[in-house]
Enzyme design. Structure first.
Site, PDB file in Angstrom:
ATOM      1  N   GLY A  38       0.836  -1.196   0.000  1.00 30.22           N
ATOM      2  CA  GLY A  38       0.000   0.000   0.000  1.00 30.22           C
ATOM      3  C   GLY A  38       0.870   1.246   0.000  1.00 30.22           C
ATOM      4  O   GLY A  38       1.960   1.242   0.577  1.00 30.22           O
ATOM      5  N   PHE A  96      -0.308   0.402  -6.124  1.00 32.99           N
ATOM      6  CA  PHE A  96      -1.342   0.160  -7.115  1.00 32.99           C
ATOM      7  C   PHE A  96      -1.035   1.099  -8.283  1.00 32.99           C
ATOM      8  O   PHE A  96      -1.170   2.312  -8.167  1.00 32.99           O
ATOM      9  CB  PHE A  96      -2.728   0.443  -6.521  1.00 32.99           C
ATOM     10  CG  PHE A  96      -3.838   0.177  -7.498  1.00 32.99           C
ATOM     11  CD1 PHE A  96      -4.322  -1.109  -7.692  1.00 32.99           C
ATOM     12  CD2 PHE A  96      -4.389   1.217  -8.242  1.00 32.99           C
ATOM     13  CE1 PHE A  96      -5.340  -1.356  -8.597  1.00 32.99           C
ATOM     14  CE2 PHE A  96      -5.401   0.977  -9.157  1.00 32.99           C
ATOM     15  CZ  PHE A  96      -5.878  -0.313  -9.333  1.00 32.99           C
ATOM     16  N   ALA A 144      -1.480  11.150   8.899  1.00 35.92           N
ATOM     17  CA  ALA A 144      -0.303  10.833   8.081  1.00 35.92           C
ATOM     18  C   ALA A 144       0.589  12.039   7.767  1.00 35.92           C
ATOM     19  O   ALA A 144       1.813  11.958   7.971  1.00 35.92           O
ATOM     20  CB  ALA A 144      -0.742  10.124   6.812  1.00 35.92           C
ATOM     21  N   GLY A 202      -0.681   4.801  -0.154  1.00 35.60           N
ATOM     22  CA  GLY A 202      -1.405   6.065   0.001  1.00 35.60           C
ATOM     23  C   GLY A 202      -0.578   6.991   0.878  1.00 35.60           C
ATOM     24  O   GLY A 202       0.627   6.767   1.046  1.00 35.60           O
ATOM     25  N   LYS A 218      -6.988   0.810   9.323  1.00 29.94           N
ATOM     26  CA  LYS A 218      -7.838   1.343  10.390  1.00 29.94           C
ATOM     27  C   LYS A 218      -9.185   0.629  10.403  1.00 29.94           C
ATOM     28  O   LYS A 218      -9.737   0.319   9.357  1.00 29.94           O
ATOM     29  CB  LYS A 218      -8.076   2.830  10.170  1.00 29.94           C
ATOM     30  CG  LYS A 218      -6.922   3.685  10.655  1.00 29.94           C
ATOM     31  CD  LYS A 218      -7.103   4.131  12.094  1.00 29.94           C
ATOM     32  CE  LYS A 218      -5.806   4.792  12.572  1.00 29.94           C
ATOM     33  NZ  LYS A 218      -5.903   5.393  13.879  1.00 29.94           N
ATOM     34  N   ARG A 278     -12.153  14.809   9.631  1.00 31.50           N
ATOM     35  CA  ARG A 278     -13.386  14.986   8.875  1.00 31.50           C
ATOM     36  C   ARG A 278     -14.654  14.653   9.640  1.00 31.50           C
ATOM     37  O   ARG A 278     -15.688  15.284   9.453  1.00 31.50           O
ATOM     38  CB  ARG A 278     -13.335  14.115   7.616  1.00 31.50           C
ATOM     39  CG  ARG A 278     -12.197  14.521   6.695  1.00 31.50           C
ATOM     40  CD  ARG A 278     -12.475  14.120   5.295  1.00 31.50           C
ATOM     41  NE  ARG A 278     -12.476  12.664   5.168  1.00 31.50           N
ATOM     42  CZ  ARG A 278     -12.292  12.036   4.018  1.00 31.50           C
ATOM     43  NH1 ARG A 278     -12.070  12.732   2.914  1.00 31.50           N
ATOM     44  NH2 ARG A 278     -12.316  10.729   3.953  1.00 31.50           N
ATOM     45  N   GLY A 284       0.406   4.798   3.877  1.00 27.05           N
ATOM     46  CA  GLY A 284       1.312   3.737   3.427  1.00 27.05           C
ATOM     47  C   GLY A 284       2.691   4.285   3.096  1.00 27.05           C
ATOM     48  O   GLY A 284       3.720   3.704   3.483  1.00 27.05           O
ATOM     49  N   PHE A 286      -9.914  -2.562  -0.198  1.00 27.15           N
ATOM     50  CA  PHE A 286      -9.047  -3.284  -1.145  1.00 27.15           C
ATOM     51  C   PHE A 286      -8.378  -4.511  -0.536  1.00 27.15           C
ATOM     52  O   PHE A 286      -7.669  -5.240  -1.218  1.00 27.15           O
ATOM     53  CB  PHE A 286      -7.957  -2.338  -1.684  1.00 27.15           C
ATOM     54  CG  PHE A 286      -8.507  -1.125  -2.368  1.00 27.15           C
ATOM     55  CD1 PHE A 286      -9.574  -1.233  -3.272  1.00 27.15           C
ATOM     56  CD2 PHE A 286      -7.977   0.132  -2.121  1.00 27.15           C
ATOM     57  CE1 PHE A 286     -10.099  -0.109  -3.903  1.00 27.15           C
ATOM     58  CE2 PHE A 286      -8.498   1.267  -2.747  1.00 27.15           C
ATOM     59  CZ  PHE A 286      -9.558   1.147  -3.643  1.00 27.15           C
ATOM     60  N   LYS A 320     -13.549   5.058  17.682  1.00 22.20           N
ATOM     61  CA  LYS A 320     -13.284   6.489  17.905  1.00 22.20           C
ATOM     62  C   LYS A 320     -14.052   7.367  16.915  1.00 22.20           C
ATOM     63  O   LYS A 320     -14.429   8.486  17.240  1.00 22.20           O
ATOM     64  CB  LYS A 320     -11.799   6.781  17.797  1.00 22.20           C
ATOM     65  CG  LYS A 320     -11.265   6.431  16.422  1.00 22.20           C
ATOM     66  CD  LYS A 320     -10.076   7.240  15.978  1.00 22.20           C
ATOM     67  CE  LYS A 320      -9.861   7.062  14.489  1.00 22.20           C
ATOM     68  NZ  LYS A 320      -8.827   7.924  13.943  1.00 22.20           N
TER      69      LYS A 320
END
Lengths: 407, 407
Positions: free
Chosen positions: B13, B45, B171, B15, B138, B330, B18, B115, B264
């Site tokens: 991964g 990916f 991150a 992202g 997560k 968010r 990652g 994924f 959470k």
């Protein structure tokens, strides 16, 4: 024997938090007239005030100086310290401390800690020997290598049992009846238990006030609450303090409740320091987590027989008050400003607070001195870092290295 | 027998989280060349990207579409998902999942949960049977009345032991090397213990993957990590994940670590709701405290043999991640906006997130369904209130009554 009398409740102190607690008490005594006398007396440090020009009561009084107690009793509002909040009409202000404590079976202490000793001196000899107390005074007294809870100070001076109330309770928010919680630490003396719980037969028992390990105990004699009064236990305290907007949890750990309210201010300064650096949410959360850890270690080290770790991790007086103080309030705000402006916290106290002192600054120093005296500074890297940053001996940028386990 | 080989580490991964974890891993394998092969492979990916015009690397590539792996390996930057962060040159991007897992003795999974199943299918049969895994994914999968941790899913599909990593780890803040912490849950299979710790002699043992009470176990066979490789234990994981700006705490409680990261988000919505009402710091702190309480109860009820309450109250994966999520991110932001604007959370998802779904919303619903199926909604008033407010069945103003112990 079923109780035939009712408790008479008094609150000692009338600042914004004292008036707020007075409001809550009076709301509840009115609602539970089987258990409490309706009128709650509130001792007010008398002063001549001018009703502010933006007050709804200004028309009535004009600009003439007025006695604060008179205005409270006539308007049912503490126009100086809790403006805009309607107080119950059964909350009666009195400037006479003897009058305030006379016949009171439950005394709620809610005044700034610097006035507590003088006020207790004035109460001595005028209160009921079997009264019970609750201290809402934030913090603990640390000096000469000992930690003293204000509830203990009250016990030693008045020879009555006293518990403690603390939580995430910013007074104006509680007064506005916004949902919140508090914790009461109350570990009733054995004689106050019900007979099924093994209460001794004596009306008078000797108790050693000695919560902090290594401290010399003070022996006092406690008098039983007469059996014609309702038992003073967790259930009664909930009746007296809980409101639909104010949840109360009663625990036995008086020391943990008081320590939480003191040590959180040190952590709040650290939270402000990293916020001032713009280090973001991860870092602040890490500071809070490390702070809880050191609060637990502090309690475990010096109050091993009385402190329950859960007070810090699961109660309003612990984690909730800590979180609230790390995101709002003067300590975190001033520390943030100091770092942002590249000046000391002391300079911020001068500049933004008219020289008024931050609670966290004095607590950080006395806690450091205490740890140093006991040779324990290395076990409390966050507490000590805060003191050293205030003193200019360390920088905020040193925090990662100071908090790392790898030395 | 002293280890003669080194661990080969791969991250699955790429992202922003990652890539950040890939950066950390590669920094550490370079530093601990006695224990790890220096190069860390990162499965990407593959996609055709345009290097953004504000990137420092735009001049080199212009507007021509490029393979993401090629750009990462040439510029040592993930220009699409983690722009502006220099990655170590020993972090090697590969689009080939078989290539990525081949010979890897430690597999770190860090990809969006939707994924994971497909990716595991592609890995099956191409990885070392004695590899060990860490899931940074997560959340948990809740469906059909069962809770499945992603670390369990990995164990069941690949027949390798897998732990979990979670914490207050936004991150970009970690990538910028700002002080923070994480928690790794790792409870090594008995065969991986040292002989003094009572490791069995077998190279192959049967293990029942059954963490959630009442769930039907899946039996898998685990293969021992060969003894010419260093032990995979807490100490090794600290070496691999900890940095001077990233503190790691290894605990045994894998389930607690994973549950914290999922639940959470539900509490963060509640925090947003009360913030939207303008109820202040006391209330938000009360919500957080009640949230921790329900997280503990959830763990205690369904993972009684594996969950340790302290994971929720004292670890970064618990209280710290919860606090960070209730003040930033968010979920809390969208819930605040919904209340402020008097619209549903769903409308905010449409309006502010292009229809992207909030993690907390789906978690609140699946957790509610799960609780409802087990007849336990009354024990989790906050979790259920959040779902009911999202659904429009309750109002934020109902919260005090919903959370009160007095029904």
């Amino acid at each position: 024997m079923a109780p035939t009398r009712k408790h008479q409740v008094s609150v000692i102190g009338s600042g914004n938090w004292g008036s707020t607690i007075g409001k809550i008490l009076a709301e509840n005594t009115a609602e539970h007239s089987d258990t409490f006398e309706k009128d709650v007396r509130m001792w007010v440090f008398e002063e001549d005030i001018k009703v502010p020009s933006d007050s709804a009561h200004h028309d009535k009084y004009g600009d003439e100086p007025q006695k604060l107690t008179k205005v409270i009793n006539e308007t049912h509002e503490n126009v100086k310290y809790l403006p805009g909040i309607k107080l119950p009409s059964n909350l009666i202000a009195t400037p006479d401390i003897k009058e305030a404590v006379k016949d009171a079976t439950i005394l709620v202490f809610n005044l700034p800690h610097q006035f507590i000793d003088k006020t207790l001196d004035q109460i001595q000899g005028h209160h009921l020997p079997y009264a019970r107390g609750i201290s809402c005074i934030k913090g603990v007294d640390v000096s000469d290598g000992t930690v003293t809870l204000y509830s203990e100070r009250i016990m030693e001076k008045l020879h009555i049992y006293c518990g403690a109330l603390s939580g995430a309770n910013i007074a104006p928010e509680v007064a506005a009846e916004r949902l919140c919680e508090t914790t009461i630490g109350y570990d009733p003396p054995p004689m106050d238990l019900t007979s099924e719980d093994g209460a001794p037969k004596d009306n008078l028992i000797k108790v050693d006030v000695q919560r902090q390990k290594e401290r010399k105990p003070t022996s006092i004699k406690l008098e039983r609450v007469p059996q014609d009064l309702p038992h003073v236990n967790g259930e009664l305290l909930e009746k007296l303090f809980a409101r639909p907007y104010f949840f109360v949890h009663v625990v036995k750990d008086v020391a943990g409740v008081a320590l939480g309210g003191a040590l959180k201010n040190v952590v709040a300064l650290a939270a402000g320091f990293v916020a001032g650096k713009g280090w973001g949410e991860n870092t602040k959360a890490a500071i809070i987590r490390q702070g809880v850890g050191e609060m637990i270690r502090f309690g475990r080290t010096w109050f091993p027989s009385s402190v329950n770790e859960k007070t810090f991790t699961e109660e309003s007086a612990g984690i909730a008050d800590l979180v609230a103080s790390c995101y709002g309030g003067r300590n975190v705000r001033s520390a943030t400003h100091a770092v942002e402006q590249g000046v000391s916290v002391g300079e911020i106290e001068e500049k933004e607070m008219n020289g008024q002192k931050l609670q966290g600054v004095s607590t950080a120093q006395v806690v450091y001195d205490f740890l140093d005296k006991h040779g324990k500074t290395e076990d409390f890297p966050l507490f000590c870092a805060v003191r050293n940053i205030i003193e200019g001996k360390k920088q905020v940028d040193d925090l990662p290295a100071l908090l790392s386990k790898k030395k």
